[in-house]
Design a protein around this motif. Structure first.
Motif, PDB file in Angstrom:
ATOM      1  N   GLU A  26       0.838  -1.192   0.000  1.00 31.57           N
ATOM      2  CA  GLU A  26       0.000   0.000   0.000  1.00 31.57           C
ATOM      3  C   GLU A  26       0.878   1.250   0.000  1.00 31.57           C
ATOM      4  OE1 GLU A  26      -3.848  -1.554   2.658  1.00 31.57           O
ATOM      5  OE2 GLU A  26      -2.371  -0.178   3.530  1.00 31.57           O
ATOM      6  N   VAL A  27       0.415   2.279  -0.685  1.00 31.27           N
ATOM      7  CA  VAL A  27       1.085   3.569  -0.609  1.00 31.27           C
ATOM      8  C   VAL A  27       0.495   4.344   0.557  1.00 31.27           C
ATOM      9  CG1 VAL A  27       1.512   3.591  -3.096  1.00 31.27           C
ATOM     10  CG2 VAL A  27      -0.501   4.744  -2.191  1.00 31.27           C
ATOM     11  N   PRO A  28       1.238   5.332   1.110  1.00 27.15           N
ATOM     12  CA  PRO A  28       0.678   6.119   2.210  1.00 27.15           C
ATOM     13  C   PRO A  28      -0.636   6.784   1.810  1.00 27.15           C
ATOM     14  CG  PRO A  28       3.039   6.513   2.002  1.00 27.15           C
ATOM     15  CD  PRO A  28       2.629   5.700   0.811  1.00 27.15           C
ATOM     16  N   SER A  38      -4.383   4.992  -6.480  1.00 23.83           N
ATOM     17  CA  SER A  38      -4.947   3.874  -5.736  1.00 23.83           C
ATOM     18  C   SER A  38      -4.106   3.593  -4.500  1.00 23.83           C
ATOM     19  CB  SER A  38      -4.981   2.624  -6.627  1.00 23.83           C
ATOM     20  OG  SER A  38      -5.257   1.481  -5.862  1.00 23.83           O
ATOM     21  N   ARG A  39      -4.776   3.339  -3.381  1.00 21.76           N
ATOM     22  CA  ARG A  39      -4.041   2.996  -2.160  1.00 21.76           C
ATOM     23  C   ARG A  39      -3.351   1.647  -2.332  1.00 21.76           C
ATOM     24  NH1 ARG A  39      -4.440   3.533   3.667  1.00 21.76           N
ATOM     25  NH2 ARG A  39      -2.230   3.317   4.216  1.00 21.76           N
ATOM     26  N   GLU A  40      -4.004   0.721  -3.008  1.00 20.60           N
ATOM     27  CA  GLU A  40      -3.383  -0.576  -3.265  1.00 20.60           C
ATOM     28  C   GLU A  40      -2.205  -0.400  -4.211  1.00 20.60           C
ATOM     29  OE1 GLU A  40      -6.368  -3.169  -4.752  1.00 20.60           O
ATOM     30  OE2 GLU A  40      -7.485  -3.234  -2.866  1.00 20.60           O
ATOM     31  N   GLY A 138       6.779  12.598   2.158  1.00 20.32           N
ATOM     32  CA  GLY A 138       5.641  11.841   1.673  1.00 20.32           C
ATOM     33  C   GLY A 138       5.074  10.806   2.620  1.00 20.32           C
ATOM     34  N   GLY A 139       5.699  10.604   3.778  1.00 20.45           N
ATOM     35  CA  GLY A 139       5.143   9.682   4.757  1.00 20.45           C
ATOM     36  C   GLY A 139       5.430   8.215   4.505  1.00 20.45           C
ATOM     37  N   TRP A 140       6.417   7.918   3.679  1.00 27.22           N
ATOM     38  CA  TRP A 140       6.795   6.527   3.421  1.00 27.22           C
ATOM     39  C   TRP A 140       7.572   5.983   4.613  1.00 27.22           C
ATOM     40  CZ3 TRP A 140       5.059   4.575  -1.244  1.00 27.22           C
ATOM     41  CH2 TRP A 140       4.604   5.521  -2.174  1.00 27.22           C
TER      42      TRP A 140
END
Length: 404
Positions: A26-28, A38-40, A138-140
């Motif tokens: 999943e991406v942040p 897409s979150r996925e 970016g919160g990764w």
């Protein structure tokens, strides 16, 4: 759930290893929402980290010199083994050992298509450019961990050709995620080529990597400047000349003693915004930039891989707190200097540098004094590095790095 140890910034001067949930494909959420993504993440993989390094850029956060909040996960220098992949990962397989550029890049935007992977516009809502485990990027989630998720894997990851060979040379190959390409980029940006004289400001790992890269590129003389005697000794170990900026003699005077002229052809700033004035003492964040303009010949180039930030709560004055520095731009203009700043686009260099390592043309681990410690010892590594240890700390989460 748990199952993934990860290094976390707690407060200035303190990090801890915490148990977090295993990463998912999943991406942040903030990235997905802001970019209409897409979150996925079927384009992503999960890595079991073989090695993950402590970086000087991390230290800026840990010292409280950025706007990083408590709880910020850390780590952007990652080498790992793929243990899970999404359905859209076409050219990599479970079991591959790969190097991860610290830049997160989509491979689809204009900047990525033009090779500027350090300023991808699709992976960070705040600004162009992103990285794992870093403030405002970016919160990764950070990669100083047992496991990490890597997005856009087919684009970002570089597979090592042979697993056994990779593990045998992992101390060198782990430097491909950041400091070797970053140091090389600094030297290339400065225009280093055969027969040139080069000054590198800073003998931390990136400075040492830049100095080593200058030798690879054919420099006649590489001079490294620092206050730390142990780090200067490390620079001398692979053929650099050194200047101690803590001495009473000026930088120009010390360079003249080496070259019989007080100018160099080009220079690299591997210090960044936490610079001090000549002789140490009070902080002067523009000191190195002004120094390298002073000693670089007219028409020379300046590579600036050293980190400069837009938010520094610990700065000495209000301007510096927002990245406004007293740089003598007029001097640079008068000398027709060229400046190159910003994140290194790692993908531009990492394959070439990998080949140099695999075929014994580069031994970067020796140059930066790579020192392997367990993941649980990360707090000790941060403390020793902050005290000026002439070492590049490599974390070994799973005991996969062969004994030296």
């Amino acid at each position: 759930m748990g199952g993934n140890r990860i290094v976390v910034y707690k407060e200035p001067g303190r990090v801890e290893v915490e148990d977090h949930d295993m990463p998912k494909l999943e991406v942040p959420a903030d990235v997905a929402q802001a970019k209409g993504m897409s979150r996925e993440a079927p384009h992503a993989v999960i890595l079991k980290n073989v090695s993950t390094n402590i970086c000087g850029s991390d230290q800026h956060m840990v010292r409280g010199r950025t706007t990083a909040p408590p709880g910020q996960t850390l780590g952007h220098e990652i080498t790992g083994e793929i243990i899970e992949k999404g359905d859209d990962v076409q050219f990599l397989d479970v079991g591959d050992i790969v190097t991860v550029p610290f830049n997160i890049a989509c491979g689809r935007c204009r900047n990525c298509r033009e090779g500027a992977t350090g300023i991808c516009v699709n992976v960070n809502p705040a600004r162009a450019g992103s990285a794992y485990g870093y403030v405002d990027m970016g919160g990764w989630e950070g990669g100083q961990a047992d496991y990490v998720m890597v997005p856009f894997a087919d684009f970002n990851l570089m597979k090592f050709p042979d697993r056994d060979q990779a593990l045998a040379k992992i101390r060198d190959l782990t430097m491909l995620s950041d400091i070797f390409p970053t140091g090389y980029h600094g030297a290339v940006s400065a225009g280093v080529t055969t027969g040139m004289t080069v000054y590198v400001a800073g003998a931390g790992p990136v400075g040492l990597a830049a100095a080593y890269s200058a030798h690879l590129l054919g420099a006649a003389v590489v001079i490294v400047g620092d206050l730390n005697k142990e780090r200067l000794e490390q620079a001398r170990s692979f053929g650099c000349e050194t200047v101690d900026i803590g001495q009473s003699a000026t930088l120009e005077e010390q360079i003249d003693q080496i070259l019989r002229t007080n100018e160099v052809d080009c220079a690299v700033d591997a210090v960044g915004f936490e610079a001090t004035g000549h002789g140490g003492g009070e902080e002067k964040p523009a000191q190195v930039l002004n120094d390298i303009m002073s000693i670089t010949r007219a028409g020379g180039s300046l590579g600036i891989p050293g980190l400069y930030v837009t938010g520094d709560p610990g700065a000495a004055d209000p301007d510096a707190k927002e990245g406004t520095l007293k740089v003598r731009l007029g001097l640079g203009w008068a000398k027709s200097h060229s400046f190159v700043t910003g994140q290194c686009p790692v993908l531009r260099y990492n394959r070439k540098l990998m080949m140099a390592i695999l075929h014994d043309k580069a031994h970067i681990a020796d140059a930066v004094n790579a020192t392997v410690i367990p993941l649980e010892d990360a707090p000790r590594g941060y403390q020793e590095f902050d005290r000026g240890a002439a070492r590049k700390y490599v974390l070994d989460p799973h005991g996969m790095i062969p004994a030296a």
